[in-house]
Design a protein around this motif. Sequence first.
Motif, PDB file in Angstrom:
ATOM      1  N   ALA A 120       0.848  -1.194   0.000  1.00  0.00           N
ATOM      2  CA  ALA A 120       0.000   0.000   0.000  1.00  0.00           C
ATOM      3  C   ALA A 120       0.886   1.247   0.000  1.00  0.00           C
ATOM      4  CB  ALA A 120      -0.922   0.004   1.209  1.00  0.00           C
ATOM      5  N   ARG A 121       0.415   2.312  -0.625  1.00  0.00           N
ATOM      6  CA  ARG A 121       1.183   3.564  -0.682  1.00  0.00           C
ATOM      7  C   ARG A 121       1.546   4.075   0.702  1.00  0.00           C
ATOM      8  NH1 ARG A 121      -0.300   7.102  -5.842  1.00  0.00           N
ATOM      9  NH2 ARG A 121      -0.962   5.397  -7.169  1.00  0.00           N
ATOM     10  N   SER A 122       0.681   3.815   1.656  1.00  0.00           N
ATOM     11  CA  SER A 122       0.938   4.258   3.025  1.00  0.00           C
ATOM     12  C   SER A 122       2.086   3.474   3.658  1.00  0.00           C
ATOM     13  CB  SER A 122      -0.317   4.081   3.876  1.00  0.00           C
ATOM     14  OG  SER A 122      -0.602   2.690   4.022  1.00  0.00           O
ATOM     15  N   GLY A 123       2.462   2.357   3.004  1.00  0.00           N
ATOM     16  CA  GLY A 123       3.503   1.502   3.564  1.00  0.00           C
ATOM     17  C   GLY A 123       2.962   0.499   4.557  1.00  0.00           C
ATOM     18  N   LYS A 124       1.686   0.628   4.872  1.00  0.00           N
ATOM     19  CA  LYS A 124       1.052  -0.284   5.828  1.00  0.00           C
ATOM     20  C   LYS A 124       0.060  -1.162   5.086  1.00  0.00           C
ATOM     21  CE  LYS A 124       1.406   3.102   9.499  1.00  0.00           C
ATOM     22  NZ  LYS A 124       0.691   3.954  10.441  1.00  0.00           N
ATOM     23  N   GLY A 125       0.278  -2.445   5.125  1.00  0.00           N
ATOM     24  CA  GLY A 125      -0.658  -3.369   4.491  1.00  0.00           C
ATOM     25  C   GLY A 125      -0.368  -3.577   3.017  1.00  0.00           C
TER      26      GLY A 125
END
Length: 134
Positions: free
Chosen positions: A16-21
């Motif tokens: 994910a772009r957020s780096g989470k998941g």
Amino acid sequence: MSALLEVRGLEVRYRARSGKGQVHAVNGVDLDLAAGETLGLVGESGCGKSTLGRAILALTPASGGSVRFRGAEVLGKGGPSRDDRRKAQMVFQDPFASLNPRMTVFETLAEVLKVHRIAPAAEIPARVVDLMAQ
């Protein structure tokens, strides 16, 4: 008779772009394609059609599952052979991203025969005429 192409549990995930998941672009796809059949993938923009096609051709890494062409696994080390790659094609939903509008149909077909070394240079014009007649 076994399928020419067998896809089992194919998955493609991206971070994910957020780096989470993770984002599940392709999730557990199963399909069989027999010799002589054509498969068309239809769906909403962003639903994973191109990602699925690219994963089947080993152009995008799969996160899980199996893709067998003529009984041989094509995912993983080395991917499909050059001979196998030229037997499968993908036409993307944006034809301008796939086809050169400055080339005629004749030139486009001739280029495929030349690039994949399907016919000797001297035979290419006749082969293209035959393909177009079909």
